[in-house]
Every structure is written in structure tokens, then in C-alpha cells.
Design an enzyme around this catalytic site. Structure first.
Site, short mmCIF file in Angstrom:
data_model
loop_
_atom_site.label_atom_id
_atom_site.label_comp_id
_atom_site.label_asym_id
_atom_site.label_seq_id
_atom_site.Cartn_x
_atom_site.Cartn_y
_atom_site.Cartn_z
CD1 TRP A 295 -1.79 -2.29 2.10
CD2 TRP A 295 -2.65 -1.75 0.12
NE1 TRP A 295 -2.61 -3.32 1.71
CE2 TRP A 295 -3.15 -3.02 0.51
CE3 TRP A 295 -3.06 -1.21 -1.10
CZ2 TRP A 295 -4.04 -3.75 -0.29
CZ3 TRP A 295 -3.94 -1.93 -1.89
CH2 TRP A 295 -4.43 -3.18 -1.48
CG ASP B 144 -2.56 3.92 4.70
OD1 ASP B 144 -3.51 3.69 5.48
OD2 ASP B 144 -2.40 3.30 3.62
CE LYS C 248 -6.64 -3.31 4.88
NZ LYS C 248 -6.94 -4.71 4.60
#
Length: 356
Positions: A102, A169, A193
Site C-alpha cells: 500500500w 496511512d 480493517k
């Protein structure tokens, strides 16, 4: 049979959140209407949005510190684009730490906007650790990092102290551990998540860093427009935001981040102790960088795969298969996963050892 949900995302949610969400689908706030069909401009939902935004800041310790919380569309992946749009100046430069899939995706998007400098990367070692001892050029417009790497099971334990804006993030470990969140100027996290169902993204941004790029930003990608519209510039993801609010309420009632951190540390310690003790298994991440959220591990002998898979499935364990980038197994131990579920997995690992 009780199912022990180790899915990496969408993830396990607290049972009371599921129950309250289910009731709201049938009848929200005794209105006779479903949460799925009410107007996002209605008094009932405006109250949900206001409380969710306020509670996010409260739990992070960012109330009254110049931050705004937004619930937006597009997942964390859209933030890969929105961050440079809103923070990288024309002919500017951004700095990124590459710690996984990511982070790499965020770097790719930033390159469309200007010079994008990667200060360090663990890609050559298949992202099995967090790079250390890197220096961040402080003439950059911002520094971007990823706090927890879901696929590879690594987690940043320390963050640099910088004079430039720091962006993080936190999709897979937000609200899971205590930190000085005021070190970050912008935090973003996909809900699915650790906070709620898929469909909304939390963005927490310090207002003072916005409006400095000299760029013309499309309206839907402009944080300032979303702040001005109180996170309702367009129709928000009503149900995911409501379920996220319920999860934040559950966390606050539990004792907030300090309380859940103790539980998360206990879960991680239990599982990693068994991985290290049991000769049939080995971890994939460097010990000092192991994630408390996602434990990745392999069988020392793949010939035992069929037996082990049968055992954990028979025990009611779900979602344990590892990502294809790593293989083996991945136990995602998000906030709502009870210690009992980790105990079940550890017993299955011991059972395999006894059978071999």
C-alpha cells in the site's frame, strides 16, 4: 460453532455493533425507517455524523488542536491521490517511506504530481522489516508513511520528528495503540480493517496545512471543501458511518485506546510466543517490527499444510490464509477479536505439534 474471524479486511466487528446495526436496518431510532433509507440530511443522521467526527478526534486525543475529522468515499486508495493533490505544491516534492504494497501504491500516485523521493525501502527483502536510520529532506512538502503493513505483518514502532507535515496511512492499526497523534498532520484509514464495514474512509487533518499548494483541486478531492460542508459535500456512506460510530462508542466504553492496547498486546504476545516456541512454525517479519494487528507465519515443512488446514477449519477458524505475496498464514487480530480466539488458534498449533 463459534467462528473465530481472522479476516484481514473487511474485518471482525464487535458483536454489539452487529446487533445494533441489524436493528437499525429494520428501524433506526424508532423512526419506522431503516438506516439504509433515511435522508443523510435528516436530523437523526446529521447527529450520527457529528458524533462520529467528534468521537474520532476525542479517542485520538486531538480535540481542540486544530484538526478536522472527515468520513469520505473511495477507500484509503483514493487518499493516495488526495494527499498529493492537497499537500504537494506545484513543482514541489514529497517524501515517502516504502514499507509494503500500500505504501508502494501511494508512491505511484504521488509521482503524477511532482518529484516523489523514496527515503528507504524494504522491498528487496519482500518487506519483512521496517527500514531504519533514514533521513528525511526537510525541504519536502510532506513525509508519508504507512503505520502497519497488513500483507507483510510489519508495524512502525517509531516515527520521525519532523518540521514538515507528516502524513500516515493508519488503515490497519488506527485506534489500536497509544501514540502522540499530534505528531501527524494528516491521518487516513479505510474503515474496514479496524473501525467498521467497507465503504467509508476516515481522514483526520490539521486545517493549517491546507490551501498552500497553488493547485486547482477538483471539488470532490479538496479537503477544504469537505471540511466546509461538514463531511457532507455529497451523500455520505450512511450505513458504514453509522456502524463506525457504533464501533467508536464500543471502544470508548471499553476504556478507549489505552484499554484496547493492553488487550491487543496480550493477543499478539500469546500468538508470537507460540510461533517462536513451536518448531513447526516460523514468523516472516523481523521480530522488532512484528505487527500486533497482523501476524504472518509459515509452516517449516509445507507437507503439514493439509493437516494444519483441516485442524484450524475444524476449530471454527476463518480467514487465516496468508496473502499470496507472503504465503503461509496471516492472523489478523484487530480490536474486536477476543483473546479467546487467539487461544483457540494457539491450541490448534499445539495440536498439530502433538500429531506430527
Amino acid at each position: 460453532m463459534k467462528i473465530h474471524n481472522y479476516s484481514a479486511g473487511p474485518c471482525i466487528l464487535p458483536q454489539e455493533v452487529l446487533e445494533k446495526s441489524a436493528q437499525a436496518i429494520l428501524n433506526f431510532n424508532n423512526s419506522g425507517l431503516s438506516i439504509l433509507e433515511i435522508s443523510h440530511r435528516s436530523k437523526d443522521f446529521v447527529a450520527v455524523m457529528e458524533e462520529a467526527r467528534a468521537l474520532a478526534l476525542e479517542l485520538l486525543g486531538l480535540e481542540g488542536k486544530g484538526y478536522q475529522a472527515l468520513f469520505l468515499h473511495g477507500g484509503a486508495s483514493l487518499e493516495f491521490l488526495m494527499v498529493p493533490y492537497n499537500l504537494m505544491k506545484e513543482n514541489g516534492k514529497a517524501v515517502y517511506l516504502d514499507t509494503g504494497t500500500w505504501a508502494s501504491g501511494a508512491i505511484k500516485e504521488a509521482k503524477y504530481f511532482g518529484e516523489t523521493f523514496v527515503v528507504a525501502s524494504s522491498k528487496e527483502e519482500n518487506y519483512n522489516h521496517i527500514p531504519k536510520n533514514y533521513s528525511v529532506p526537510e525541504d519536502a512538502n510532506y513525509f508519508h508513511c504507512t503505520s502497519n503493513n497488513t500483507i507483510f505483518g510489519t508495524q512502525m514502532k517509531e516515527f520521525p520528528d519532523l518540521t514538515i507535515p507528516t502524513v500516515c496511512d493508519m488503515s490497519s492499526d488506527i485506534f489500536s495503540r497509544q501514540m502522540d497523534f499530534s505528531k501527524f498532520d494528516l491521518i487516513y484509514a479505510g474503515a474496514q480493517k479496524n473501525m467498521g464495514p467497507a465503504g467509508t474512509t476516515l481522514v483526520v487533518v490539521k486545517e493549517a496545512i491546507l490551501g498552500k499548494t497553488g493547485r486547482t483541486i477538483p471539488s470532490m478531492l479538496d479537503y477544504e471543501k469537505h471540511i466546509k460542508a461538514e463531511s457532507m459535500y455529497n451523500t455520505p456512506a450512511v450505513f458504514p458511518i453509522y456502524a463506525s460510530l457504533l464501533t467508536l462508542q464500543w471502544l470508548k466504553k471499553l476504556g478507549g485506546i489505552p484499554a484496547i492496547e493492553k488487550i491487543n498486546n496480550a493477543k499478539a504476545a500469546l500468538l508470537y510466543s507460540e510461533i517462536d516456541r513451536n518448531p513447526l512454525f516460523k514468523g516472516t517479519a523481523k521480530n522488532e517490527d512484528r505487527s500486533t494487528m497482523n501476524a504472518c507465519f509459515l509452516l517449516e515443512n509445507e507437507a503439514h499444510t493439509e493437516t494444519f488446514d483441516a485442524l484450524w477449519k475444524a476449530a471454527g477458524i476463518s480467514g487465516l490464509a496468508g496473502h499470496r505475496s507472503v504465503g503461509g498464514y496471516r492472523a489478523s487480530m484487530y480490536n474486536a477479536l477476543p483473546l479467546e480466539s487467539v487461544q483457540v488458534l494457539v491450541e490448534v498449533m499445539k495440536d498439530l505439534e502433538n500429531k506430527i
